[in-house]
Design a protein around this motif. Sequence first.
Motif, PDB file in Angstrom:
ATOM      1  N   ALA A  60     -10.310 -24.508   3.895  1.00  0.00           N
ATOM      2  CA  ALA A  60      -9.808 -24.123   5.215  1.00  0.00           C
ATOM      3  C   ALA A  60      -8.584 -23.238   5.058  1.00  0.00           C
ATOM      4  O   ALA A  60      -7.821 -23.354   4.101  1.00  0.00           O
ATOM      5  N   TRP A  61      -8.396 -22.356   6.007  1.00  0.00           N
ATOM      6  CA  TRP A  61      -7.285 -21.408   5.969  1.00  0.00           C
ATOM      7  C   TRP A  61      -5.965 -22.169   6.044  1.00  0.00           C
ATOM      8  O   TRP A  61      -5.748 -22.988   6.936  1.00  0.00           O
ATOM      9  N   ASN A  62      -5.072 -21.882   5.139  1.00  0.00           N
ATOM     10  CA  ASN A  62      -3.802 -22.599   5.041  1.00  0.00           C
ATOM     11  C   ASN A  62      -2.730 -21.867   5.833  1.00  0.00           C
ATOM     12  O   ASN A  62      -1.964 -21.063   5.318  1.00  0.00           O
ATOM     13  N   PHE A  63      -2.715 -22.140   7.137  1.00  0.00           N
ATOM     14  CA  PHE A  63      -1.748 -21.516   8.032  1.00  0.00           C
ATOM     15  C   PHE A  63      -1.489 -22.520   9.149  1.00  0.00           C
ATOM     16  O   PHE A  63      -2.023 -23.625   9.138  1.00  0.00           O
ATOM     17  N   ASN A 108     -14.019 -26.470   8.450  1.00  0.00           N
ATOM     18  CA  ASN A 108     -12.733 -25.976   8.926  1.00  0.00           C
ATOM     19  C   ASN A 108     -11.760 -27.096   9.260  1.00  0.00           C
ATOM     20  O   ASN A 108     -10.743 -26.834   9.886  1.00  0.00           O
ATOM     21  N   ILE A 109     -12.080 -28.322   8.879  1.00  0.00           N
ATOM     22  CA  ILE A 109     -11.243 -29.459   9.234  1.00  0.00           C
ATOM     23  C   ILE A 109     -10.927 -30.258   7.980  1.00  0.00           C
ATOM     24  O   ILE A 109     -11.782 -30.430   7.102  1.00  0.00           O
ATOM     25  N   THR A 110      -9.703 -30.718   7.880  1.00  0.00           N
ATOM     26  CA  THR A 110      -9.294 -31.514   6.730  1.00  0.00           C
ATOM     27  C   THR A 110      -9.258 -32.989   7.119  1.00  0.00           C
ATOM     28  O   THR A 110      -9.475 -33.358   8.272  1.00  0.00           O
ATOM     29  N   SER A 111      -8.946 -33.830   6.156  1.00  0.00           N
ATOM     30  CA  SER A 111      -9.031 -35.282   6.373  1.00  0.00           C
ATOM     31  C   SER A 111      -8.028 -35.792   7.399  1.00  0.00           C
ATOM     32  O   SER A 111      -8.222 -36.864   7.987  1.00  0.00           O
ATOM     33  N   ASN A 112      -6.939 -35.040   7.647  1.00  0.00           N
ATOM     34  CA  ASN A 112      -5.952 -35.497   8.642  1.00  0.00           C
ATOM     35  C   ASN A 112      -6.158 -34.868  10.016  1.00  0.00           C
ATOM     36  O   ASN A 112      -5.352 -35.053  10.926  1.00  0.00           O
ATOM     37  N   GLY A 113      -7.251 -34.077  10.168  1.00  0.00           N
ATOM     38  CA  GLY A 113      -7.554 -33.471  11.454  1.00  0.00           C
ATOM     39  C   GLY A 113      -7.052 -32.058  11.629  1.00  0.00           C
ATOM     40  O   GLY A 113      -7.362 -31.406  12.633  1.00  0.00           O
ATOM     41  N   TYR A 114      -6.259 -31.555  10.677  1.00  0.00           N
ATOM     42  CA  TYR A 114      -5.842 -30.159  10.732  1.00  0.00           C
ATOM     43  C   TYR A 114      -7.075 -29.261  10.654  1.00  0.00           C
ATOM     44  O   TYR A 114      -7.980 -29.480   9.842  1.00  0.00           O
ATOM     45  N   PRO A 125     -16.936 -38.329  15.175  1.00  0.00           N
ATOM     46  CA  PRO A 125     -15.780 -38.672  14.335  1.00  0.00           C
ATOM     47  C   PRO A 125     -14.883 -37.472  14.048  1.00  0.00           C
ATOM     48  O   PRO A 125     -13.647 -37.598  14.021  1.00  0.00           O
ATOM     49  N   LYS A 126     -15.475 -36.301  13.839  1.00  0.00           N
ATOM     50  CA  LYS A 126     -14.671 -35.098  13.586  1.00  0.00           C
ATOM     51  C   LYS A 126     -13.965 -34.640  14.859  1.00  0.00           C
ATOM     52  O   LYS A 126     -12.821 -34.139  14.810  1.00  0.00           O
ATOM     53  N   VAL A 127     -14.616 -34.789  15.999  1.00  0.00           N
ATOM     54  CA  VAL A 127     -13.992 -34.410  17.262  1.00  0.00           C
ATOM     55  C   VAL A 127     -12.757 -35.273  17.508  1.00  0.00           C
ATOM     56  O   VAL A 127     -11.689 -34.776  17.886  1.00  0.00           O
ATOM     57  N   LYS A 128     -12.896 -36.571  17.310  1.00  0.00           N
ATOM     58  CA  LYS A 128     -11.760 -37.485  17.473  1.00  0.00           C
ATOM     59  C   LYS A 128     -10.619 -37.100  16.530  1.00  0.00           C
ATOM     60  O   LYS A 128      -9.447 -37.085  16.915  1.00  0.00           O
ATOM     61  N   LEU A 129     -10.981 -36.806  15.301  1.00  0.00           N
ATOM     62  CA  LEU A 129      -9.971 -36.450  14.301  1.00  0.00           C
ATOM     63  C   LEU A 129      -9.203 -35.203  14.745  1.00  0.00           C
ATOM     64  O   LEU A 129      -7.972 -35.140  14.628  1.00  0.00           O
ATOM     65  N   ALA A 130      -9.939 -34.213  15.261  1.00  0.00           N
ATOM     66  CA  ALA A 130      -9.299 -32.970  15.701  1.00  0.00           C
ATOM     67  C   ALA A 130      -8.379 -33.213  16.887  1.00  0.00           C
ATOM     68  O   ALA A 130      -7.277 -32.646  16.962  1.00  0.00           O
TER      69      ALA A 130
END
Length: 870
Positions: free
Chosen positions: A473-476, A454-460, A508-513
């Motif tokens: 991931a849902w595009n909204f 559910n997370i993209t490379s920029n943290g979205y 790493p994913k938590v930081k990104l989010a």
Amino acid sequence: MPAKSSYSAEELYTLGAPLLYQGQQLNEIRFPLGGIGTGCVSLSGRGELLDWEIFNRPNKGSVLPFSFITLWVKPEDMPSLTRVVQAQPAPPFTGQGGGDYRGYGFGAPRDNGWGLPHMRGASMRGEFPFAEILFEDAALPLQVKLEAYSPFIPLNPDDSGIPIAVLRYHIRNTSQHPIELSLAANLFNPIGYPGAGLFSGKFLGQNRNAYQDNGQVRGLVMSSDRLSVSDPAYGTLCLSTTWERVFHQNCWLRSGWFDAMHDFWDHFSTTGTLPERDLGPSADGASDIGTLGLQASLLPGESVVLPIFISWHFPNYTKYWGVSEANCACGEAKPGPSWRNYYATVFKDALDAATYYARNAERLYADTRRFHSALFSCTLPSYVLDAVSSQTAILHSPTVIRLEDGTFYGFEGCAATAGCCEGSCTHVWNYAQTTAFLFPALERSLREADYTYNITSNGYMGFRLQLPLGSPAWNFHAAADGQLGGIIKMYRDWKLCGDTGWLRKWWPKVKLALEFAWTQWDTDSDGVIDGVQHNTYDVEFYGPNSMIGTFYLAALRAAEEMARALGDEESAAKYNSIFQKGRQKLESELYNGEYYRQKVNVDPEPKYQYGEGCLSDQLIGQWLAHIVGLGYVLEPEHVRSALAAVYEHNWLTDFHEHANPQRIYALNDEQGLILCSWPRGSRPAFPFPYSDEVWCGIEYQVASHLITEGFVAEGLSIVKGIRARHDGYRRNPWNEFECGSHYARSLASWAILTALTGYQFDMPHKHLGFSPRVWPDCFKSLWTVDSGWGTYEQDINSSSARVTLQLMAGSLELQSLSLGSLNEMRVASATVGARQLAVTSGKRGEGLEVTFSEALQLSEGQSLELEFIC
């Protein structure tokens, strides 16, 4: 805070007897029976089996044709009596719904046996995961009680995920005569049913009922000869028992008009049995009812427990939402993607599930009873235990499923025949606490799925997880509350399990989010969210507000603590710096001397904001911070003032004068917490949607936060008001709805328990803490962490105190224990069994902290005993 409640102190603070439902209170009751992620069938307050939601989707209002339990009784030398084991049906009797020759204008339904003699009355006690119905009929020489449940065992999601409803009929001979009795369970074979609509049509056919006895269970296995194993409707249903003295009829009479029920009733009511009949597979478009009968003989005063199991196995879960209507120009429906239910990887069919239960029945029943006893022995008011336990039933509803790899997944709630709002919606599931405390591994699977898929490379992050797993991931809009809340929940889940290796893997994913906030919501990194903020009200908020702001502050603090634990000091320092700036700025810009407002920063002001309003959710991030042990993210005095304002302005003790053009979840003389008010004026012409509504999940959030801040009576008033609206007459006690039934936000009710207990958990540091906020001199409650669960008790008098921490299941490693109710005392002794422990103690806040010289290892069944003296 001024008193504002229709409840007296006696009503709020009396422990009270277990709740009893009777009369019209039975009307709305539907008690879910099933496993986590298996779907369910519900038991009505009168003893009917309704809402057959075992076919991989909700199915409210459904009645499986002619599927009911019938009792035949023959006292020696006296005429026999026969009853459907349900209380008499209640009006209206006009019929409901449309259709030819059925429904409105055609009278009471016959599919559930309403036209046959029934028990004269019933009363029900429901204490999830158990329901008990005591039937009444003066003509019968018997006492009949139904005990219904499905296994539900903390920290054991697999044994809590068996697709089975267990019905235990307790029958006692109250006469002076020997009695012969038969209990006949009738069940329709629905294999081929698409999950919604009537149980008739072309989807049926070649259905087969076969009697089997494998030495563990015996009964009818229902299948279909025409469905392949990959068909979405493929599956099996099993009606079975461990009772040995049985009879069976594979199928009722195949004949016209009303012949089949006549044939059943005439045979069974006369003889207490049925002739064997097996006519092979049903014709196309048709199916059969089968009967399994249990027989017993009772001398005067003797009792028996007759067990009946209904198990199911529908392995192929098809995504029926978000799929294009047609596959091609021909107009044929395009099938959605499908996957196997997790329970289908454990059991090969419905008989296998019943066999597993029967083989382990004594343990499964005992473990479920142990949890029930621990929860309901808590020294908390009965309506509090009712709130906490009843909403745990959401985990037995079709709101939740388990994917093939075991990942936990949830809708927001259930519409009549479909899940409502898919995707383990992060902003709704922010409120839910029950799963995290009872099944931490399942809760962690939500984090893992989010940070994997559910997370993209920029943290979205998409806030609705798309299925099947691996879909984009849902595009909204990213949901600010959902994404930031996930970071706080990550911290909570780590503190419950203590597995720093698990945290390190996902860090790493938590930081990104978290750091996505600096590109989307807080572009100047000043600690205040002021960008476009999609949120749980299904709109975008513009400008600083404390709802999203406290999510952000709590997420920064949680991330700081996780970073320090992992040696990431650079990130920790940065998060702390932003937190400090944000806290100061949010206080200076949003606190109006009473509560926190929204500062809309778009001109002209867009629709659907709240501006100067008093939002019930204004401190939700602070609430989560308290639950996970982060302390205050805003000024304590301001927090208490704002909470007092929410209670003062938003808690209504009467709805007669409340104008609500929106969805109606409280009305007339009911009590409830509206989502927002404007006590200082300036209500927008069109405030955010739902602002005039009452949501149970937010009520639990505010109530538990009030209790945490010391406003105990106010918090309890809200809880009592919620449950008064769900009294069996107005609404189903086991279904608090919002956008649909069994709404996940109500899983916030578990926070009432942790708030009243003053529960602290910190497994990375092997620490627990308790500071009861009611009856501290004599208190008992349930506690849970990932490795084990048990009970905590404290007894305090003027010169001494005794504390007992019992481990009822699993294991526990403990280095320290904080006790908020003990301040001027010292430890006299610390023991586990006959073993003396070396401890030290010292002040911790207003209480006492006990530290063990060596980490204490508790095994299942052991208790830590601490004695204190002044």
